[in-house]
Design a protein around this motif. Structure first.
Motif, PDB file in Angstrom:
ATOM      1  N   LEU A  34       0.843  -1.188   0.000  1.00  0.00           N
ATOM      2  CA  LEU A  34       0.000   0.000   0.000  1.00  0.00           C
ATOM      3  C   LEU A  34       0.885   1.246   0.000  1.00  0.00           C
ATOM      4  N   ASP A  35       0.356   2.314  -0.567  1.00  0.00           N
ATOM      5  CA  ASP A  35       1.145   3.535  -0.721  1.00  0.00           C
ATOM      6  C   ASP A  35       1.211   4.343   0.569  1.00  0.00           C
ATOM      7  N   VAL A  36       1.922   3.805   1.520  1.00  0.00           N
ATOM      8  CA  VAL A  36       2.138   4.518   2.789  1.00  0.00           C
ATOM      9  C   VAL A  36       3.596   4.302   3.212  1.00  0.00           C
ATOM     10  N   PRO A  37       4.126   5.224   4.029  1.00  0.00           N
ATOM     11  CA  PRO A  37       5.414   4.905   4.664  1.00  0.00           C
ATOM     12  C   PRO A  37       5.181   3.666   5.524  1.00  0.00           C
ATOM     13  N   MET A  38       6.086   2.711   5.496  1.00  0.00           N
ATOM     14  CA  MET A  38       5.839   1.468   6.222  1.00  0.00           C
ATOM     15  C   MET A  38       5.668   1.749   7.718  1.00  0.00           C
ATOM     16  N   PRO A  39       4.454   1.393   8.266  1.00  0.00           N
ATOM     17  CA  PRO A  39       4.247   1.637   9.702  1.00  0.00           C
ATOM     18  C   PRO A  39       5.067   0.657  10.550  1.00  0.00           C
ATOM     19  N   TYR A  40       5.408   1.126  11.732  1.00  0.00           N
ATOM     20  CA  TYR A  40       6.145   0.304  12.700  1.00  0.00           C
ATOM     21  C   TYR A  40       5.257  -0.824  13.229  1.00  0.00           C
ATOM     22  N   ASN A  41       3.989  -0.548  13.377  1.00  0.00           N
ATOM     23  CA  ASN A  41       3.023  -1.518  13.897  1.00  0.00           C
ATOM     24  C   ASN A  41       2.989  -2.772  13.011  1.00  0.00           C
ATOM     25  N   ILE A  42       3.188  -3.929  13.631  1.00  0.00           N
ATOM     26  CA  ILE A  42       3.368  -5.169  12.862  1.00  0.00           C
ATOM     27  C   ILE A  42       2.105  -5.549  12.085  1.00  0.00           C
ATOM     28  N   ARG A  43       0.928  -5.369  12.694  1.00  0.00           N
ATOM     29  CA  ARG A  43      -0.295  -5.731  11.968  1.00  0.00           C
ATOM     30  C   ARG A  43      -0.467  -4.838  10.743  1.00  0.00           C
ATOM     31  N   MET A  44      -0.089  -3.576  10.912  1.00  0.00           N
ATOM     32  CA  MET A  44      -0.165  -2.666   9.764  1.00  0.00           C
ATOM     33  C   MET A  44       0.881  -3.030   8.711  1.00  0.00           C
ATOM     34  N   GLU A  45       2.057  -3.409   9.160  1.00  0.00           N
ATOM     35  CA  GLU A  45       3.116  -3.820   8.223  1.00  0.00           C
ATOM     36  C   GLU A  45       2.626  -4.995   7.387  1.00  0.00           C
ATOM     37  N   LYS A  46       2.063  -5.982   8.066  1.00  0.00           N
ATOM     38  CA  LYS A  46       1.570  -7.169   7.354  1.00  0.00           C
ATOM     39  C   LYS A  46       0.419  -6.816   6.414  1.00  0.00           C
ATOM     40  N   TYR A  47      -0.397  -5.864   6.859  1.00  0.00           N
ATOM     41  CA  TYR A  47      -1.540  -5.427   6.043  1.00  0.00           C
ATOM     42  C   TYR A  47      -1.071  -4.731   4.769  1.00  0.00           C
ATOM     43  N   SER A  48       0.038  -4.019   4.903  1.00  0.00           N
ATOM     44  CA  SER A  48       0.546  -3.248   3.764  1.00  0.00           C
ATOM     45  C   SER A  48       1.079  -4.147   2.658  1.00  0.00           C
ATOM     46  N   ILE A  49       1.805  -5.180   3.036  1.00  0.00           N
ATOM     47  CA  ILE A  49       2.490  -6.015   2.040  1.00  0.00           C
ATOM     48  C   ILE A  49       1.561  -7.138   1.567  1.00  0.00           C
ATOM     49  N   PRO A  50       1.569  -7.441   0.267  1.00  0.00           N
ATOM     50  CA  PRO A  50       0.682  -8.497  -0.231  1.00  0.00           C
ATOM     51  C   PRO A  50       0.877  -9.816   0.528  1.00  0.00           C
ATOM     52  N   SER A  51      -0.240 -10.352   1.007  1.00  0.00           N
ATOM     53  CA  SER A  51      -0.218 -11.641   1.683  1.00  0.00           C
ATOM     54  C   SER A  51      -0.675 -12.707   0.687  1.00  0.00           C
ATOM     55  N   VAL A  52      -0.548 -13.958   1.079  1.00  0.00           N
ATOM     56  CA  VAL A  52      -1.032 -15.052   0.224  1.00  0.00           C
ATOM     57  C   VAL A  52      -2.518 -14.849  -0.059  1.00  0.00           C
ATOM     58  N   GLU A  53      -3.270 -14.470   0.966  1.00  0.00           N
ATOM     59  CA  GLU A  53      -4.709 -14.263   0.794  1.00  0.00           C
ATOM     60  C   GLU A  53      -5.013 -13.149  -0.189  1.00  0.00           C
ATOM     61  N   ARG A  54      -4.256 -12.044  -0.056  1.00  0.00           N
ATOM     62  CA  ARG A  54      -4.495 -10.908  -0.968  1.00  0.00           C
ATOM     63  C   ARG A  54      -4.155 -11.308  -2.400  1.00  0.00           C
ATOM     64  N   ILE A  55      -3.084 -12.079  -2.555  1.00  0.00           N
ATOM     65  CA  ILE A  55      -2.719 -12.523  -3.908  1.00  0.00           C
ATOM     66  C   ILE A  55      -3.845 -13.393  -4.478  1.00  0.00           C
ATOM     67  N   CYS A  56      -4.338 -14.329  -3.657  1.00  0.00           N
ATOM     68  CA  CYS A  56      -5.424 -15.216  -4.106  1.00  0.00           C
ATOM     69  C   CYS A  56      -6.654 -14.400  -4.525  1.00  0.00           C
ATOM     70  N   ALA A  57      -7.001 -13.436  -3.680  1.00  0.00           N
ATOM     71  CA  ALA A  57      -8.193 -12.628  -3.968  1.00  0.00           C
ATOM     72  C   ALA A  57      -8.024 -11.842  -5.262  1.00  0.00           C
ATOM     73  N   SER A  58      -6.828 -11.304  -5.449  1.00  0.00           N
ATOM     74  CA  SER A  58      -6.575 -10.515  -6.662  1.00  0.00           C
ATOM     75  C   SER A  58      -6.667 -11.376  -7.911  1.00  0.00           C
ATOM     76  N   ILE A  59      -6.155 -12.590  -7.826  1.00  0.00           N
ATOM     77  CA  ILE A  59      -6.180 -13.487  -8.997  1.00  0.00           C
ATOM     78  C   ILE A  59      -7.626 -13.921  -9.283  1.00  0.00           C
ATOM     79  N   ARG A  60      -8.345 -14.266  -8.215  1.00  0.00           N
ATOM     80  CA  ARG A  60      -9.751 -14.685  -8.404  1.00  0.00           C
ATOM     81  C   ARG A  60     -10.536 -13.582  -9.109  1.00  0.00           C
ATOM     82  N   ALA A  61     -10.245 -12.344  -8.705  1.00  0.00           N
ATOM     83  CA  ALA A  61     -10.993 -11.211  -9.275  1.00  0.00           C
ATOM     84  C   ALA A  61     -10.719 -11.013 -10.762  1.00  0.00           C
ATOM     85  N   MET A  62      -9.626 -11.608 -11.230  1.00  0.00           N
ATOM     86  CA  MET A  62      -9.273 -11.449 -12.654  1.00  0.00           C
ATOM     87  C   MET A  62     -10.071 -12.378 -13.562  1.00  0.00           C
ATOM     88  N   LEU A  63     -10.617 -13.447 -12.939  1.00  0.00           N
ATOM     89  CA  LEU A  63     -11.237 -14.489 -13.778  1.00  0.00           C
ATOM     90  C   LEU A  63     -12.750 -14.341 -13.851  1.00  0.00           C
TER      91      LEU A  63
END
Lengths: 326, 321
Positions: free
Chosen positions: A297-326
């Motif tokens: 996500l277009d933010v300075p990387m937050p120190y907060n770990i949950r926010m850090e994980k939220y910012s970077i693509p996760s396996v789930e986010r990748i799956c959702a993005s691919i599903r949305a393409m089909l």
């Protein structure tokens, strides 16, 4: 044997230093300390203080001196600790390293490698979590490599050190402790991996997913999940971001007709932005839908770990993005 | 100090040739025959000539944008020189670098960054090679007083000092950073020499228009540098006769001061007068040297103008090895 990414990097450095007396490493805390991730541990003892050097905190001089050392006959493999610190020496890399031979002539070869640990890891915060490939994609003349597994890391770093082109070598720090089973005889065989050659990490017929660095293992995990749903994703790791192996990627898109890019860097003006533009420009008729950019996500990387994980693509986010393409 | 006649003649010839070459660039530019910019170093030739008369086989030097003529003194041919200046295929980078990037590595020229100061550490890296190979060579790092305000210069000096590398940092203090006088931008009297103690380096300040004084000061500092005692600083005081680039009218400074420097501190004229008086040179020899070199330059310019350019389609050539 089971090899970590960090060990593979260290072994590549050691093997190349044994092979060629002209190779030397220097950077902040690489000697006694063995680099802050332990990557260069034991090298000072083996190669001595002339070839394994600590520097002051002096990024511009690390890069500047690497230019001078490289053009006069050494093969410096220097370290900038965190990839974020490439920005401290941005001019030296962007104007000098990448342009030096072009603007001075063919005599001025720069066989140098700039290594750095890139990306986020456990609350490193906004100035120690960046990936910089997209920033330096704008610097023709520079080779940019980001390996995604121990096997590739070792083979590519050896090629980088042997290359007469300057190389920016990005090591996603979340990968350092990841392990890969590599047969001893292969690991110890002095193998190299050619620069500029992508690797199809998983074949598939439905979607081409170009994944970079840390995102490669996540893309593979996502592909595994999606396969269970009947979606076959072809995961391609460019390995060398510049110059890019367009042929391998384009061949895949001509087969799947759908493309996505997943990266650890920010979405805006990221590597995915460049690739998406390239795909529509050069493969418009092959594409059955828009190119998806899956990115931080277009933010300075937050120190907060949950926010850090939220910012970077996760396996789930990748799956959702691919599903949305089909 | 006694010098061999041949030594003095050679030094004079180098000084004179650089002067004539600097002037020729200005004239050629004024005639609209140079595609890019020219940063004239007329009046500042003695620093390079004096310092690099100490150059030994295996040494390196990191040049600046002024004096542009220096690669010629170091062995680059006039054809390569004007080929690059006029953006022709015969230039060292095929005309893709321009006046700031004229030079050849085989002559010890390490290259130059137009983003001033970013290249200071390039000389430090060359000194690292020297150190690794155990040679008694040195790397010369030239910079101007304007560049001396940049951080990378001090990172370079600090690293060279920390690693005790054989570098001679040479500040050519011409008193101006484009339009800004060094008296405004640098609190210390001597831009780099006064900061040298902070890096535990010896330093000397010398009249940069006195070629023999520059030569001697550099020679003395180099004894320690070549002996492995670490880097040193030489600051040469001179004056930028012309604008930062051709076309700069210098409205920001007192023309009378400039006239005074030109009148009294002309490094070529003063050295020439001394050599004529000592009988090292005759007026006839001086006149012949001038006309011979002028002719050689004119011929080289004509050849460069007749030389082909790289084809636009060759634009990617050499981007990667």
């Amino acid at each position: 044997m089971k090899v970590t990414y960090a060990k593979a990097i260290g072994d590549a450095l050691k093997e190349e230093m044994r092979r060629d007396q002209k190779v030397l490493i220097y950077g902040e805390d690489v000697a006694q300390f063995g680099n802050i991730f332990g990557v260069t541990r034991g090298m000072l003892e083996e190669f001595g203080p002339k070839r394994v050097r600590n520097t002051p905190i002096t990024e511009t001089a690390i890069i500047g001196s690497a230019i001078g050392a490289a053009e006069t006959g050494l093969r410096p493999c220097v370290e900038l600790m965190y990839s974020d610190f490439t920005m401290v020496a941005f001019t030296e890399i962007f104007h000098c390293v990448s342009k030096w031979r072009y603007m001075h002539g063919p005599e001025y070869r720069l066989p140098l490698v700039i290594r750095s640990a890139s990306g986020a890891s456990n609350g490193a915060g906004s100035e120690h979590s960046n990936t910089v490939e997209s920033l330096f994609l704008h610097a023709p003349g520079l080779t940019i490599i980001t390996p995604s597994c121990p096997y590739d890391a070792k083979g590519l770093l050896k090629s980088a050190i042997r290359s007469d082109n300057p190389v920016l070598f990005c090591e996603p720090k979340q990968l350092y402790q990841t392990k890969q089973e590599i047969p001893d005889e292969i690991y110890e065989s002095d193998y190299t991996i050619p620069i500029g050659v992508a690797d199809v990490k998983r074949p598939g017929r439905d979607v081409t997913l170009v994944a970079i660095g840390l995102m490669v293992p996540r893309a593979l995990e996502a592909a595994e999940k999606l396969a269970a749903e009947g979606i076959e994703v072809e995961v391609i790791d460019p390995r060398t971001i510049a110059p890019l192996d367009k042929e391998t990627i384009f061949a895949s898109i001509r087969k799947t007709h759908l493309a996505a890019v997943v990266e650890e860097g920010n979405k805006t003006a990221g590597v995915g932005a460049e690739l998406a533009a390239m795909f529509q420009e050069e493969l418009y008729d092959e594409l059955d839908g828009p190119v998806a950019r899956i990115a931080a996500l277009d933010v300075p990387m937050p120190y907060n770990i949950r926010m850090e994980k939220y910012s970077i693509p996760s396996v789930e986010r990748i799956c959702a993005s691919i599903r949305a393409m089909l | 100090m006694q010098y061999e006649k041949d030594f003095l003649k050679k030094l004079y010839e180098n000084l004179l040739d650089m002067r004539l070459l600097e002037k020729k660039m200005v004239d050629t530019y004024a005639q609209g025959r140079v595609p890019g910019h020219v940063h004239s170093g007329v009046g500042q030739e003695a620093t390079y000539a004096g310092v690099l008369t100490n150059f030994k086989e295996g040494d390196y030097y990191k040049r600046t944008h002024r004096v542009t003529a220096i690669p010629y003194m170091m062995g680059t041919s006039l054809d390569t020189f004007f080929g690059e200046l006029l953006a022709k295929k015969t230039g060292n980078s095929g005309g893709r670098g321009g006046s700031l990037h004229i030079g050849e590595l085989r002559t010890g020229d390490l290259g130059f960054s137009g983003t001033l100061g970013c290249d200071a550490a390039v000389g430090v890296g060359a000194a690292l090679t020297i150190d690794m190979e155990g040679r008694d060579n040195v790397a010369f790092v030239f910079m101007g007083d304007g560049t001396s305000s940049r951080g990378p210069v001090y990172e370079a000096m600090n690293l060279a000092a920390a690693w005790k590398l054989p570098v001679l940092f040479v500040c050519q203090n011409n008193q101006f950073a484009i339009s800004t006088p060094s008296s405004y931008s640098i609190a210390a009297e001597n831009a780099v020499a006064d900061r040298a103690p902070g890096y535990a380096m010896p330093a000397k300040v010398v009249d940069g228009t006195d070629v023999l004084a520059v030569y001697e000061a550099a020679k003395e500092l180099l004894e320690g540098v070549r002996a492995g005692k670490g880097p040193a600083v030489l600051e040469c005081k001179d004056y930028r006769w012309r604008g930062h680039f051709e076309g700069d009218q210098c409205a920001y400074r007192d023309a009378a001061v400039t006239e005074d420097w030109i009148e009294h501190k002309d490094c070529v004229k003063n050295f020439e007068a001394m050599l004529l008086e000592q009988g090292v040179l005759t007026q006839e020899e001086v006149d012949r040297m001038r006309s011979d070199f002028d002719h050689a330059m004119d011929e080289a310019i004509l050849r460069a103008e007749a030389a082909p350019e790289m084809e636009p389609e060759e634009i990617y050539d050499g981007l990667y090895v």
